[in-house]
Design an enzyme around this catalytic site. Sequence first.
Site, short mmCIF file in Angstrom:
data_model
loop_
_atom_site.label_atom_id
_atom_site.label_comp_id
_atom_site.label_asym_id
_atom_site.label_seq_id
_atom_site.Cartn_x
_atom_site.Cartn_y
_atom_site.Cartn_z
N CYS A 107 114.55 120.08 30.08
CA CYS A 107 115.86 119.52 29.71
C CYS A 107 116.99 120.17 30.51
O CYS A 107 118.02 119.55 30.74
CB CYS A 107 116.10 119.68 28.22
N HIS A 144 117.67 124.05 23.75
CA HIS A 144 117.63 122.71 24.35
C HIS A 144 118.95 122.43 25.04
O HIS A 144 120.01 122.90 24.61
CB HIS A 144 117.37 121.68 23.26
#
Length: 996
Positions: free
Chosen positions: A454, A827
């Site tokens: 990510c 994330h």
Amino acid sequence: MDKILEAVVMSSYPNNVKQGLVRRVIEAAKQPMDSEQCWSMLELSTKLYLTGDTKYKREIGKEVLEVYGHYHPEEFEEFFNVRFLLSLLQEGYGPLGKRSHYVLDYIQLGLQFVMESPSASSIFSLLRIEVLRKVCERPSPKQCAKISKLLTQHPQCIPTGKHQLLFCQQLIRCIGQFQCVSEGEEEIMEFLEQVNKVSGLLQRIWRTQTSAILPSLKELFTIISSTEEQEAPSNALASVVQFVPLELMDGVIRNLTNDDSITDVQMMMAIGRMIDWVSWPLGKNIDKWIIALLKGLAAVKKFSILIEVTLSKIEKVFSKLLYPIVREGALSVLQYMLLSFQHSHEAFHLLLPHIPRLVASLKKEDSNSATSSLEQLAELIHCMFFRFSGFPDLYEPVLEAVKALPIPNEDRIKHLLGQNAWTSQKNELACFYPRLASKSETGKIGLINLGNTCYMNSIIQSLFMASDFRHSVLNSTEGNSQPLMTKLQWLFAFLEHSQRPAISPESFLSASWPPWFTPGAQQDCSEYLKYLLDRLHEEEKTGKRIYQKLKESSLMSQAVEHHYLNKTLIEKMFGGKMMTKIRCLKCLNVSSREEAFTDLSLAFPPSDRNVRGSTSILPVEEIGPQFIDPPENAGQLMGSPWIQRKAPMASDSAAPSMLVETLGFQEPGEAASPISGNDVGVDAAKDPLSAFGEQACAPKDSRSVPDLINYFLSPERLTAENKYHCEKCASLQDAEKVAELTEGPHYLILTLLRFSFDPRTMKRKKILDNVSIPVVLKLPILVAPEETEEVCQHGKDGAVPGSGFMSVVYDLCSVVVHSGISSESGHYYCYSRECTDTIPHGPAQDGVPKPASDKQLDFEIQWYLFNDTRVSFSSFESVSNVTSFFPKDTAYVLFYRQRPGRQSCLLHEALAEAGRLHGEPSLHKDLMEAISKDNILFLQEQEKEARNRAAYISALPKSPLWWRDLDRDKDDDSSSGGCSPAAGGGGSGSFHGLVF
């Protein structure tokens, strides 16, 4: 006597009168009488019992039979013979024939009087055969319950040997066809009682004959796994499983999941129907069996089955939390389904629209069951927030709904996620990324997460949304000499023209991978961005120049052409310059060095340093430099680089102004200060930005991006161990070091240094301070004195007379957010918008285009939220509030684009002219062919996937619109979780709707 009794029963006398006359007849029957009279009375009582059209008549028949069974046993045994019973069972009785409903009750009544008779064994043998035959005919639940009652009371009539196993299997098939046709609560309770009697008989048989359990379960699985049934088997089958000993569970599940003869479609059908059993109100251990089978499928890596079943059933399971009677089991199944579904956010996101309404309903119920369920549900939701961060717009309503409920700590969350995962090998689920049927409604394309990538995806999307950079990359013709640029061009081209909802950046990842990165581990997106830009820059330096097209078109003067053709694309787009000056405090000698940068890394001021918020609007005149230690004659040093950039104390009334400004924000109740010249208008009544003043600006004590830039630009005192070696003094001396921006980049990249090394834990910790982000930023750029005078004469770019500084305006275009508390985990996702110069401009003055209005620049440009494969519409309000709602989600890397101004007008004009000449970037033939082929392949894949999924889930019962009763005022027919009403009908709020 039989004639008298019949006349009394059929007469029109009141029942109390009849009862007295009948009582006399019955008393007389206790006396000795001849065989013929006994037969006549037995025939009459049988007729009354089996064909009586009122309950009273049947009661009279029953009473007479019982008297004759007690007082005339020989005649009763002779009358109640095998041939008569066989006729009753096969042909029925009287005019009703087989439609007679009381045959089994009659036989059960009579059996008690022949138990010790010589004919008993013959009767039992007959009944063992006949009950098996009856069950094979699939009797109604009521008749089946009567058979079960008969066999429970007289176990001698239960089939034996092979017939017993067949009887169990056929009884399960009967249960599978049970349907409750009535919606009345009394009728439903009667139906549940009937089912319990039938399943109770199975339990009795299994207790005495354990060898019948596994074949019975095999038959049960055959029923629920069948794909040929027109109608789904009854949920009443749940009553069978509850009586299977739990110690058999592991063996049964292992045999099922390792049986190669069971196809995936059959297995999915079976587990789907088992999950429907959570709505069965009287079942015990149903949730344990469902979870065990789900775990068994995970153990043999049947992930596709698990995914399909979870996505098709999770909303139905969730809906059962409304009903206290099945809540406990439904919550257990829901917890496992969500906590195990860790490869994708799809399952959790299906529930998002319904969570607030369910929470409100449970709070309203105010019971111990509801309170306990709310706490468990909140824990589950926070686990999902932790696992699938990056969806602030979707999560805000849910967070609001559960804000008053306990929040689990991170260790608890990690424990729950760790013990429920389908597999510890993440790469085993790599191919099961979220299925998206079509492109996002935004028209943008997502990027597949290749295993903690990510960090790369958010950077690529931010670079792609930098439209000037994207157009330059797509127009690049330097193929062989710049392999990494070529791969980036291909990736950008697919992001622009692919029909897929998300594409894989695998090829670009392998080409741009920093060699020290650990595969599969989370990385620092800022570190990756620096490495990527440096690689592209170095690669171009040894290859051809990307602006060769501009040279051929002779759009630039030779001097300007020389200036820009000597720069790489990275320098032109992201390159700025900074002057670092060091002044010896003894001799006041100044040494300076200019260096290039592609991003500014902004540290946080120490906690003891008070910083002023960025909400007030400062007059442009106040942006000029000031001294650290102002001399007596301040005027003589107006052009000095030694300017006061420390954050002022709140108590200091003479505190100097900040160098960096935000536009359009102000404290509530504070009047906007006027800005002179042709700078961006900031009239609070007219400026649309002021509408976001309170939401977008943090409290006075919080940080802002201008605070961090001012701290970055503030002088640093070099003393003690950090003394500076002055060449003039030829010794170490106390000194002051200051940085000044001398050239603003086209795209300004700011990295907020949130990660610091903690020597105690030997890990990098994260600074979670909220930093307010201005949508418009004014940056001070040092310019030559002669250029300052020229600019000041025309009143352009916010130059301050005599200061040597010019304000350059930047618009926010991307924000990369890190969710988590450590750089090694968490994330990344990003907010982006496309800032361009395509907005209508006023007439240019002195070569500088004049924006038509700031509203167009700042608020008419759509924001998007990029989170791996998912792309959605968003807003600047969401960007500003994300940390307020989710404290671990903090802005990390910011992209700003410079507005057209004097300093940047040459590059802006060149880019605009190139855009007018070439229009949309024209891709070379090979690239266009590759995109076209892939689009065709995607369409073929979609068709194949649709066929496969149709085969998988066509027979699965669909979830009802269960939330209608929660929100009667809204039309939820179009909601994402809704399908056709469940089989069996009934309102979702009714008891019938729950069970069937």
